[in-house]
Scaffold this active site. Structure first.
Site, PDB file in Angstrom:
ATOM      1  N   GLU A  48       4.073 -29.530  45.208  1.00 20.34           N
ATOM      2  CA  GLU A  48       4.628 -30.601  44.390  1.00 20.34           C
ATOM      3  C   GLU A  48       5.536 -29.935  43.362  1.00 20.34           C
ATOM      4  OE1 GLU A  48       3.120 -34.138  41.417  1.00 20.34           O
ATOM      5  OE2 GLU A  48       1.622 -33.015  42.540  1.00 20.34           O
ATOM      6  N   ARG A 274      -9.878 -22.433  47.395  1.00 17.51           N
ATOM      7  CA  ARG A 274      -8.826 -22.048  46.454  1.00 17.51           C
ATOM      8  C   ARG A 274      -9.027 -20.622  46.030  1.00 17.51           C
ATOM      9  NH1 ARG A 274      -6.487 -26.654  44.228  1.00 17.51           N
ATOM     10  NH2 ARG A 274      -5.335 -25.711  42.532  1.00 17.51           N
ATOM     11  N   LYS A 284      -1.383 -25.293  37.424  1.00 17.92           N
ATOM     12  CA  LYS A 284      -0.028 -25.508  36.912  1.00 17.92           C
ATOM     13  C   LYS A 284      -0.048 -26.199  35.565  1.00 17.92           C
ATOM     14  CE  LYS A 284       1.557 -27.187  40.857  1.00 17.92           C
ATOM     15  NZ  LYS A 284       2.383 -27.856  41.854  1.00 17.92           N
TER      16      LYS A 284
HETATM   17  P1  ATP Z   1      -2.323 -26.850  40.642  1.00 18.41           P
HETATM   18  O1  ATP Z   1      -3.760 -27.215  40.559  1.00 18.41           O
HETATM   19  O2  ATP Z   1      -2.024 -25.453  40.215  1.00 18.41           O
HETATM   20  O3  ATP Z   1      -1.402 -27.854  40.031  1.00 18.41           O
HETATM   21  P2  ATP Z   1      -1.772 -28.039  43.136  1.00 18.41           P
HETATM   22  O4  ATP Z   1      -2.723 -28.033  44.270  1.00 18.41           O
HETATM   23  O5  ATP Z   1      -1.696 -29.298  42.418  1.00 18.41           O
HETATM   24  O6  ATP Z   1      -2.048 -26.806  42.182  1.00 18.41           O
HETATM   25  P3  ATP Z   1       0.505 -28.144  44.826  1.00 18.41           P
HETATM   26  O7  ATP Z   1       1.921 -27.963  44.490  1.00 18.41           O
HETATM   27  O8  ATP Z   1       0.032 -29.462  45.280  1.00 18.41           O
HETATM   28  O9  ATP Z   1      -0.329 -27.649  43.577  1.00 18.41           O
HETATM   29  O10 ATP Z   1       0.048 -27.024  45.862  1.00 18.41           O
HETATM   30  C1  ATP Z   1       0.711 -26.729  47.052  1.00 18.41           C
HETATM   31  C2  ATP Z   1      -0.262 -26.100  47.997  1.00 18.41           C
HETATM   32  O11 ATP Z   1      -0.844 -24.939  47.409  1.00 18.41           O
HETATM   33  C3  ATP Z   1      -1.401 -27.045  48.315  1.00 18.41           C
HETATM   34  O12 ATP Z   1      -1.613 -27.019  49.705  1.00 18.41           O
HETATM   35  C4  ATP Z   1      -2.563 -26.487  47.568  1.00 18.41           C
HETATM   36  O13 ATP Z   1      -3.747 -26.736  48.251  1.00 18.41           O
HETATM   37  C5  ATP Z   1      -2.251 -24.989  47.508  1.00 18.41           C
HETATM   38  N1  ATP Z   1      -2.864 -24.367  46.334  1.00 18.41           N
HETATM   39  C6  ATP Z   1      -2.740 -24.734  45.046  1.00 18.41           C
HETATM   40  N2  ATP Z   1      -3.489 -23.972  44.248  1.00 18.41           N
HETATM   41  C7  ATP Z   1      -4.114 -23.073  45.048  1.00 18.41           C
HETATM   42  C8  ATP Z   1      -5.046 -22.000  44.839  1.00 18.41           C
HETATM   43  N3  ATP Z   1      -5.487 -21.682  43.626  1.00 18.41           N
HETATM   44  N4  ATP Z   1      -5.454 -21.281  45.907  1.00 18.41           N
HETATM   45  C9  ATP Z   1      -5.011 -21.577  47.135  1.00 18.41           C
HETATM   46  N5  ATP Z   1      -4.141 -22.570  47.410  1.00 18.41           N
HETATM   47  C10 ATP Z   1      -3.705 -23.310  46.393  1.00 18.41           C
HETATM   48 MG    MG Z   2      -1.618 -30.831  44.367  1.00 26.51          MG
END
Ligand code: ATP
Ligand code: MG
Length: 565
Positions: A48, A274, A284
């Site tokens: 995102e 994760r 983020k």
């Molecule tokens: P955040 O919690 O940091 O905002 P998010 O999951 O909301 O992370 P996205 O941009 O939706 O951020 O993430 C893109 C991809 O990265 C998704 O498939 C998510 O599952 C993966 N991802 C995000 N954080 C992690 C993590 N700590 N370890 C592994 N994969 C991750």
């Molecule tokens: Mg997300």
């Protein structure tokens, strides 16, 4: 034949020895490939664009792109930009740069979920026509109230049984902008008594009069993630939709959407744990707060666990990918020691980085029996462990700098560095002996007078006597003045609250009077070196000017990782 438990244990042992960790996703895909030999494996990385990518995303990128690579398949980069409020072009660009820098290629498959808004809308009409979706007039609070709890079923909305015609009419008017934000939603009609709360008629569309970075003001209804994501995957022909564990309970909804939209060959969602790392934040939202509150100097501050921060700090894509490989892919949550990441970095730079001399806190040393005005150019290997890196000339002269902490006037026992009357080796040069200590009016040591022994030149085969200490040094006349930044973690353990982390208020130390050997005058932003005894350093890409370099310490020499293991 071993039973399953023994097998896992065995895999673990193998992985510890060979650094190849098992990956349960690959086991699932192996089965798929056997059953569908003609299908290409197709994955996607779906960030995102509401922030910069962090080390956790690096893990996801390695899994998504790495899996496609392994099976000779394809991986798309898809911006999951269905939420109009938090997204920004700056983030889109940084994400593209980071994925490329890690060494992955989406070729011509760069997609935006917002390009599919029309299709999502059509599928919603299809659901309404099948009696599988309805417009609800309850307020968000009422919807929450009707939802029930983990132990109690929910209640049906009084609007649940609207006719298909009425739903079609209302949904179209929602799209046209006739209603206020929050006044109506479209919900999937599933089961208000489902033990899985995600299945209790989840909202799939909401009204949002907001300008979207890609579609502008064209839409004022936006699809929810759980509805849009499976369709995005289906539209792109994704075979395996790999995501993190928090989506596990959403999988029944993912599958429901695909089934009710009558998708042929539906993608399969597989969840993995994760990445969590000690001393690092992988959210983020929290990282954005660090930027907004100016605790750091931007998303790419070298202390940030963002990919751009790690890059600026001096991390290499190879080290990050090696790390992701070593932590493996598992289904259970765990916290990885940051020491492993640092170990991977040292391991990568060990044979790549030139080993040079830099004095961070200089103390002047005059070698009184060395002829004034004379300069010797000593031949020094760039990397003793990698002869291919060649050698360079390092000037030696009468006045040099050594590290302040390498001298003590009244040393404790077993101090092998310089003190009055003691002899040490100057790395790649001569033995020197300290004869006199010069102090300023405050009693602080400002200069040492030493003598050298011409017989002891490095490489001359001298075996007359041995010394216990070896010091790095820089010729004063030839030294380059520079600034060096030493970093500590921005999150550290909170002694007062066991198990909790707190912000480290002393995570940056700026040293402004550092002296480096002259070969470093050629260094360019991003270049990496080992400074003997101090660790690995990288020329900063932001603060460097034409006549002044700033060096970031990437990591110190010492590894706590091996000891811990
Ligand atoms: P955040 O919690 O940091 O905002 P998010 O999951 O909301 O992370 P996205 O941009 O939706 O951020 O993430 C893109 C991809 O990265 C998704 O498939 C998510 O599952 C993966 N991802 C995000 N954080 C992690 C993590 N700590 N370890 C592994 N994969 C991750
Ligand atoms: Mg997300």
């Amino acid at each position: 034949m071993k039973n399953n438990n023994e097998k896992t244990e065995m895999n673990k042992n193998i992985s510890e020895e060979s650094n190849v960790t098992s990956n349960f996703i690959h086991n699932i895909i192996d089965e798929y490939v056997e059953a569908n030999p003609d299908n290409k494996i197709h994955t996607r990385f779906p960030p995102e664009p509401n922030g910069y990518l962090h080390i956790g995303h690096a893990k996801a990128i390695c899994i998504d792109f790495g899996t496609a690579e392994k099976y000779n398949g394809l991986c798309n980069l898809r911006f999951d930009d269905t939420n109009p409020t938090k997204e920004d072009e700056e983030y889109v660009n940084s994400i593209k740069e980071d994925v490329k820098w890690l060494g992955f290629d989406w070729e011509d498959r760069l997609f935006y979920a917002s390009d599919y808004f029309e299709k999502f809308y059509e599928y919603a009409i299809k659901l309404i026509k099948k009696g599988k979706a309805y417009v609800d007039d309850l307020t968000p609070d009422e919807i929450r109230g009707y939802r029930g709890t983990l132990t109690e079923p929910g209640k049906n909305s009084p609007y649940r049984d609207r006719s298909v015609e009425e739903n079609l009419d209302l949904f179209e008017r929602m799209k046209k902008g006739e209603f206020e934000d929050g006044s109506r939603v479209l919900r999937a009609k599933i089961d208000m008594a489902s033990p899985n709360l995600n299945m209790r008629d989840p909202v799939i569309y909401r009204i949002f009069h907001a300008t979207h970075h890609n579609t502008g003001d064209k839409w004022c209804i936006y699809p929810m993630y759980d509805y849009a994501h499976p369709l995005e995957d289906a539209i792109e022909g994704i075979t395996h939709s790999l995501c993190t564990l928090e989506f596990e309970a959403h999988r029944p909804l993912y599958d429901w959407v695909l089934k009710e939209c009558e998708i042929e060959n539906p993608p399969r969602q597989i969840e993995f744990a994760r990445l969590n790392i000690t001393n690092m934040i992988t959210s983020k939202r929290k990282l954005k707060a660090f930027v907004d509150e100016e605790i750091v100097d931007g998303w790419d501050d070298p202390r940030m666990p963002t990919i751009s921060g790690l890059r600026r700090r001096g991390y290499t894509p190879e080290a990050i990918k090696d790390f992701c490989e070593r932590i493996g892919v598992a289904k259970s949550e765990s916290i990885v020691d940051i020491a492993l990441l640092e170990h991977c970095l040292r391991d990568d730079l060990k044979l790549k980085a030139s080993r040079v001399m830099g004095v961070l806190n200089p103390l002047k040393v005059v070698i009184t029996n060395y002829p004034e005005g004379e300069v010797e150019y000593l031949d020094v290997d760039n990397n003793q462990e990698n002869p291919e890196m060649g050698s360079r000339k390092v000037p030696f002269s009468r006045v040099i700098y050594i590290e302040k902490e390498d001298f003590m006037e009244n040393p404790p026992k077993k101090y092998f560095r310089l003190f009055p009357g003691n002899e040490v080796r100057l790395k790649n040069a001569y033995f020197v002996k300290c004869n006199e200590v010069i102090k300023d009016e405050n009693g602080e040591v400002v200069e040492l007078h030493c003598t050298y022994d011409p017989e002891t030149k490095s490489g001359s085969g001298f075996t007359g006597r041995k010394v216990k200490g070896t010091l790095h040094w820089v010729s004063a006349e030839h030294a380059i003045d520079t600034e060096v930044r030493l970093y500590d973690y921005i999150m550290i353990e909170d002694e007062e609250n066991e198990g909790e982390m707190k912000q480290n208020l002393n995570s940056l130390e700026v040293l402004t009077n550092c002296k480096l050997e002259p070969s470093l005058s050629e260094a360019k932003p991003g270049d990496k070196f080992q400074f003997l005894r101090h660790g690995y350093f990288c020329v900063d890409t932001k603060n460097a000017t034409e006549d002044k370099c700033v060096f970031n310490r990437i990591v110190s020499m010492k590894s706590s990782w091996k000891k811990k293991k």
